[in-house]
Design a protein around this motif. Structure first.
Motif, short mmCIF file in Angstrom:
data_model
loop_
_atom_site.label_atom_id
_atom_site.label_comp_id
_atom_site.label_asym_id
_atom_site.label_seq_id
_atom_site.Cartn_x
_atom_site.Cartn_y
_atom_site.Cartn_z
N GLU A 246 -49.84 7.65 -5.40
CA GLU A 246 -50.06 8.78 -4.50
C GLU A 246 -49.84 10.11 -5.22
O GLU A 246 -50.56 11.09 -4.99
N ILE A 247 -48.86 10.13 -6.13
CA ILE A 247 -48.56 11.36 -6.88
C ILE A 247 -49.63 11.63 -7.93
O ILE A 247 -50.08 12.77 -8.11
N LEU A 248 -50.08 10.59 -8.61
CA LEU A 248 -51.02 10.75 -9.72
C LEU A 248 -52.48 10.83 -9.26
O LEU A 248 -53.33 11.33 -10.00
N GLY A 249 -52.76 10.30 -8.07
CA GLY A 249 -54.12 10.35 -7.57
C GLY A 249 -55.09 9.54 -8.40
O GLY A 249 -54.75 8.45 -8.89
N GLU A 250 -56.28 10.07 -8.59
CA GLU A 250 -57.34 9.32 -9.27
C GLU A 250 -57.04 9.10 -10.75
O GLU A 250 -57.71 8.28 -11.41
N GLU A 251 -56.05 9.78 -11.30
CA GLU A 251 -55.71 9.61 -12.71
C GLU A 251 -54.75 8.45 -12.95
O GLU A 251 -54.44 8.13 -14.09
N ALA A 252 -54.29 7.82 -11.88
CA ALA A 252 -53.24 6.82 -11.98
C ALA A 252 -53.53 5.70 -12.98
O ALA A 252 -52.63 5.24 -13.68
N ASP A 253 -54.77 5.26 -13.07
CA ASP A 253 -55.10 4.12 -13.93
C ASP A 253 -55.42 4.50 -15.37
O ASP A 253 -55.56 3.62 -16.22
N SER A 254 -55.54 5.78 -15.66
CA SER A 254 -55.96 6.18 -17.00
C SER A 254 -54.93 7.03 -17.75
O SER A 254 -55.01 7.17 -18.97
N VAL A 255 -53.95 7.56 -17.04
CA VAL A 255 -53.04 8.53 -17.65
C VAL A 255 -51.96 7.87 -18.49
O VAL A 255 -51.54 6.74 -18.23
N GLN A 256 -51.53 8.57 -19.55
CA GLN A 256 -50.36 8.19 -20.34
C GLN A 256 -49.26 9.20 -20.02
O GLN A 256 -49.45 10.40 -20.19
#
Length: 271
Positions: A246-256
């Motif tokens: 919820e905090i990271l949104g659409e970046e959740a699966d790609s972010v480091q």
């Protein structure tokens, strides 16, 4: 004690894959200390006690003729062997209180995030037995507090991981009090006059969201939670991942994500 959890292959596999990587800052601190105390003599042997899957065993391989990792967990030793290619590194199943090493044969006895599990007086007696004159003892770990840094949501991410660690507090073994004191009592108990304790050694590393969830699972407090309340532990994981997403949104699966933590180290020299 929670030591039995480390003997399970389930935890050992998670530990190998997801635990915090070895700290270069700590390794360099230990090596600098050893080289100073040994006056630059060739370093023959290091023994990593409570070595687990070898995270802190392997970094010493380039600096010593031989490195031996010992642990009471056969599953951890099995994984350590599978993930080691260095020809000068070997592993054995053995307790910290009875090291399979000859008298006065070792330049460094080290233990990473493990000394608080040992029977202190017996371990120190063994360490002193095997150390050469001017050989060194290095015991280190990290404080169970983590900051997560990412864009403008660092505070929210850190709050989530902090709440998880706070939840785990009820499952900590009493030995973990040594961690919260940065090994103060262990430092006091070291029966060598030439000793020092260093705190607040910073470390930063990156993990993806799946790796952070794996890290949470790889800690013995989570596994202790599972033993006591499997459903509750699983629900905590699900809720925690949901909050992160919820905090990271659409970046959740790609972010480091940048992870910040602090280590501490007890160092001593035998004269």
């Amino acid at each position: 004690m929670a030591v039995h959890l480390f003997k399970k292959m389930t935890l050992s596999s998670l530990y190998q894959k997801y635990m915090v990587p070895a700290s270069n800052e700590v390794i360099n601190t230990v090596l600098s200390y050893v080289k100073e105390k040994t006056d630059g003599r060739p370093l023959e042997m290091a023994v990593d006690v409570g070595c687990g899957t070898g995270r802190y065993t392997l970094p010493f391989a380039p600096h010593f003729k031989k490195v031996l990792g010992v642990d009471i967990s056969e599953s951890q030793i099995t994984l350590a062997k599978q993930h080691t290619v260095a020809n000068n590194v070997s592993y054995m199943v053995a307790p910290a209180e009875k090291l399979p090493v000859k008298d006065i044969s070792v330049d460094l006895v080290t233990a990473a995030l493990a000394a608080h599990w040992f029977t202190a007086d017996e371990f120190f007696s063994e360490a002193i037995r095997v150390l050469k004159t001017r050989g060194c003892l290095a015991l280190h770990g990290f404080y169970p507090a983590i900051q997560i840094e990412y864009k403008d949501v660092s505070h929210e991410l850190t709050a989530v991981i902090s709440e998880v660690l706070d939840t785990f507090y009820q499952f900590y073994d009493k030995n973990i009090e040594q961690i919260f004191s940065h090994y103060h009592n262990i430092y006091e108990a070291v029966p060598l006059k030439d000793k020092e304790r260093i705190t607040d050694i910073p470390m930063t590393f990156q993990k993806s969201l799946p790796e952070i969830m794996g890290f949470i699972e790889s800690g013995y407090p989570y596994q202790a939670f599972v033993e006591k309340d499997k459903k509750g532990a699983e629900e905590l994981l699900i809720l925690t991942e949901k909050r992160f997403r919820e905090i990271l949104g659409e970046e959740a699966d790609s972010v480091q994500l940048n992870m910040h933590m602090k280590h501490f180290c007890v160092l001593a020299c035998k004269h």
